[in-house]
Scaffold this motif. Sequence first.
Motif, PDB file in Angstrom:
ATOM      1  N   ALA A  37       0.728  -1.374  -0.212  1.00 59.40           N
ATOM      2  CA  ALA A  37      -0.064   0.163   0.081  1.00 59.40           C
ATOM      3  C   ALA A  37       0.848   1.287   0.081  1.00 59.40           C
ATOM      4  O   ALA A  37       0.433   2.381  -0.385  1.00 59.40           O
ATOM      5  N   LEU A  38       2.103   1.018   0.364  1.00 59.37           N
ATOM      6  CA  LEU A  38       3.152   2.276   0.406  1.00 59.37           C
ATOM      7  C   LEU A  38       3.286   2.848  -0.842  1.00 59.37           C
ATOM      8  O   LEU A  38       3.570   2.138  -1.802  1.00 59.37           O
ATOM      9  N   PRO A  39       3.752   3.913  -1.047  1.00 58.85           N
ATOM     10  CA  PRO A  39       4.148   4.675  -2.262  1.00 58.85           C
ATOM     11  C   PRO A  39       5.406   3.944  -2.643  1.00 58.85           C
ATOM     12  O   PRO A  39       6.312   3.621  -1.662  1.00 58.85           O
ATOM     13  N   SER A  40       5.758   3.919  -4.033  1.00 61.20           N
ATOM     14  CA  SER A  40       7.025   3.192  -4.437  1.00 61.20           C
ATOM     15  C   SER A  40       8.093   4.163  -3.876  1.00 61.20           C
ATOM     16  O   SER A  40       8.105   5.387  -4.031  1.00 61.20           O
ATOM     17  N   GLY A  41       9.153   3.298  -3.294  1.00 60.15           N
ATOM     18  CA  GLY A  41      10.255   4.003  -2.651  1.00 60.15           C
ATOM     19  C   GLY A  41      10.229   4.800  -1.571  1.00 60.15           C
ATOM     20  O   GLY A  41      11.415   5.451  -1.209  1.00 60.15           O
ATOM     21  N   ALA A  42       9.080   4.554  -0.813  1.00 63.07           N
ATOM     22  CA  ALA A  42       8.907   5.474   0.293  1.00 63.07           C
ATOM     23  C   ALA A  42       9.933   5.037   1.732  1.00 63.07           C
ATOM     24  O   ALA A  42      10.312   3.536   1.295  1.00 63.07           O
ATOM     25  N   GLY A  43      10.474   5.891   2.054  1.00 62.12           N
ATOM     26  CA  GLY A  43      11.071   5.622   3.469  1.00 62.12           C
ATOM     27  C   GLY A  43       9.906   5.373   4.435  1.00 62.12           C
ATOM     28  O   GLY A  43       9.105   5.560   4.533  1.00 62.12           O
TER      29      GLY A  43
END
Length: 160
Positions: free
Chosen positions: A66-72
Amino acid sequence: MRLVLACVGRLKAGAERDLVTRYLDRIRPAGRPLGLNACDMIEIPESAARRADDRMAEEGAALLAALPSGAGLMVLDPRGKSLSSPDFARRIAVERDGGLAALAFVIGGADGLAEAVRARASDLIAYGSATFPHQLVRVMLAEQIYRAVTILAGHPYHRA
């Protein structure tokens, strides 16, 4: 940098949801001049698996998907370190200044987080050794994200 509050479980209508919404709504105007976009909330359903390890694995996979691509990732974990509000703000600024497109703050389910999620985290943070209800932790984290934005903006909301 886009901010994301990613959580296992859904907050029902009520005081906790109202408080989380209030803090997340305040972040957009305060953060925009600092290069911090709105803080979106992602809620994934709790797993119905019978075993705790299976629940954590399912929830962890759903969170990561569910997280944005490449999110820290900054993950709440009882084994994490306690950060002061100014230190928390500095960690966000470091990620922003490093060119990160998105930073997610992750709260796991009742059984904790899968190792796959914890391994992706740049920081494991804890709110002390006491155990708090997940609804209250979500409010506390939303407030700390807002407080961090105000610290970075030099706003008087945070008083040492």
